[in-house]
Design a protein around this motif. Structure first.
Motif, PDB file in Angstrom:
ATOM      1  N   ALA A 185      10.202   6.935   1.448  1.00 42.59           N
ATOM      2  CA  ALA A 185       9.898   6.171   0.239  1.00 42.59           C
ATOM      3  C   ALA A 185       9.904   7.021  -1.030  1.00 42.59           C
ATOM      4  O   ALA A 185      10.182   6.516  -2.111  1.00 42.59           O
ATOM      5  N   GLY A 186       9.618   8.314  -0.919  1.00 42.43           N
ATOM      6  CA  GLY A 186       9.582   9.175  -2.092  1.00 42.43           C
ATOM      7  C   GLY A 186      10.905   9.813  -2.448  1.00 42.43           C
ATOM      8  O   GLY A 186      11.004  10.530  -3.453  1.00 42.43           O
ATOM      9  N   LYS A 242       0.834  -1.206   0.000  1.00 38.36           N
ATOM     10  CA  LYS A 242       0.000   0.000   0.000  1.00 38.36           C
ATOM     11  C   LYS A 242       0.865   1.252   0.000  1.00 38.36           C
ATOM     12  O   LYS A 242       0.584   2.226  -0.702  1.00 38.36           O
ATOM     13  N   LYS A 243       1.953   1.207   0.783  1.00 48.00           N
ATOM     14  CA  LYS A 243       2.853   2.359   0.858  1.00 48.00           C
ATOM     15  C   LYS A 243       3.526   2.618  -0.487  1.00 48.00           C
ATOM     16  O   LYS A 243       3.684   3.764  -0.893  1.00 48.00           O
ATOM     17  N   ARG A 244       3.908   1.562  -1.199  1.00 48.39           N
ATOM     18  CA  ARG A 244       4.533   1.734  -2.523  1.00 48.39           C
ATOM     19  C   ARG A 244       3.558   2.351  -3.512  1.00 48.39           C
ATOM     20  O   ARG A 244       3.942   3.200  -4.319  1.00 48.39           O
ATOM     21  N   ILE A 245       2.307   1.933  -3.470  1.00 44.63           N
ATOM     22  CA  ILE A 245       1.305   2.501  -4.368  1.00 44.63           C
ATOM     23  C   ILE A 245       1.074   3.970  -4.039  1.00 44.63           C
ATOM     24  O   ILE A 245       1.020   4.823  -4.931  1.00 44.63           O
ATOM     25  N   ILE A 287      11.865  11.823  -6.079  1.00 51.12           N
ATOM     26  CA  ILE A 287      12.065  13.279  -6.024  1.00 51.12           C
ATOM     27  C   ILE A 287      13.466  13.641  -6.508  1.00 51.12           C
ATOM     28  O   ILE A 287      13.640  14.575  -7.304  1.00 51.12           O
ATOM     29  N   GLN A 288      14.472  12.915  -6.052  1.00 48.20           N
ATOM     30  CA  GLN A 288      15.845  13.212  -6.453  1.00 48.20           C
ATOM     31  C   GLN A 288      16.070  12.975  -7.945  1.00 48.20           C
ATOM     32  O   GLN A 288      16.817  13.708  -8.593  1.00 48.20           O
ATOM     33  N   LEU A 348       1.794   7.327  -6.367  1.00 45.11           N
ATOM     34  CA  LEU A 348       0.796   8.352  -6.669  1.00 45.11           C
ATOM     35  C   LEU A 348       1.190   9.729  -6.148  1.00 45.11           C
ATOM     36  O   LEU A 348       0.870  10.739  -6.768  1.00 45.11           O
ATOM     37  N   ASN A 349       1.884   9.781  -4.996  1.00 43.90           N
ATOM     38  CA  ASN A 349       2.275  11.064  -4.406  1.00 43.90           C
ATOM     39  C   ASN A 349       3.617  10.916  -3.698  1.00 43.90           C
ATOM     40  O   ASN A 349       3.664  10.712  -2.483  1.00 43.90           O
ATOM     41  N   PRO A 350       4.720  11.033  -4.429  1.00 41.62           N
ATOM     42  CA  PRO A 350       6.040  10.858  -3.794  1.00 41.62           C
ATOM     43  C   PRO A 350       6.376  11.967  -2.807  1.00 41.62           C
ATOM     44  O   PRO A 350       7.215  11.779  -1.929  1.00 41.62           O
ATOM     45  N   ASP A 351       5.736  13.116  -2.918  1.00 41.45           N
ATOM     46  CA  ASP A 351       6.027  14.230  -2.013  1.00 41.45           C
ATOM     47  C   ASP A 351       5.452  14.029  -0.614  1.00 41.45           C
ATOM     48  O   ASP A 351       5.770  14.789   0.291  1.00 41.45           O
TER      49      ASP A 351
END
Length: 179
Positions: A111-112, A95-98, A116-117, A102-105
């Protein structure tokens, strides 16, 4: 192995039936079972990414065989309605990966971070890039897995927009040559 196997299997299946029979229910049930069985086996391991790729490969082959788009519209609607039930069976890290996809920020230091980098690296390349082996972000290990999934961030930073478009055109040429 199953990602390639499902493509070969369904291609052979659709090759053997006539194009007028592709949209008949009795000829649609077998491909659905053929896609669902390996999907369920792989997702029980649990390997969500590979399971989704197996399912998408089968769906694309089915679409290319000439199945009407209305059938896909109904199936998409059914999947949207059943999505909350399917999500309840996922493990917390899945769930966290999904959610990160959807929202790496939402988790910029966890995890994001990689996503972002990599976007920062591609953006810092500008139009023509910083030059071969001159990328500050990718060479400073701010993109930890740049040699695997995030190789394009290195290309974008060192060769810029022009180099990125060139690589995409190379892939398009390769795909066209394969077809």
């Amino acid at each position: 192995l199953m990602k390639i196997g499902i493509i070969l299997f369904l291609s052979n299946y659709y090759h053997r039936i006539s194009t007028s029979d592709v949209n008949k229910l009795r000829y649609l049930l077998f491909p659905v079972v053929a896609m669902t069985f390996p999907f369920l086996l792989v997702i029980s391991q649990p390997d969500l990414g590979t399971a989704i790729l197996i399912l998408l490969s089968g769906i694309i082959i089915t679409w290319l065989s000439g199945v009407r788009w209305t059938i896909f519209a109904y199936l998409t609607g059914a999947l949207i309605i059943l999505a909350p039930i399917g999500i309840s069976f996922l493990k917390p890290y899945q769930k966290k990966r999904i959610l990160t996809f959807l929202n790496p920020d939402a988790d910029p230091l966890g995890a994001g971070y990689q996503i972002i980098q990599s976007k920062i690296a591609v953006g810092s390349g500008g139009l023509t890039g910083k030059g071969f082996l001159q990328g500050d972000i990718t060479k400073g290990d701010f993109v930890p897995e740049q040699h695997t999934d995030y190789i394009f961030s290195t290309i974008g930073e060192e060769w810029g927009f022009v180099g990125g478009v060139f690589v995409i055109f190379l892939f398009c040429g390769l795909i066209m040559r394969i077809i």
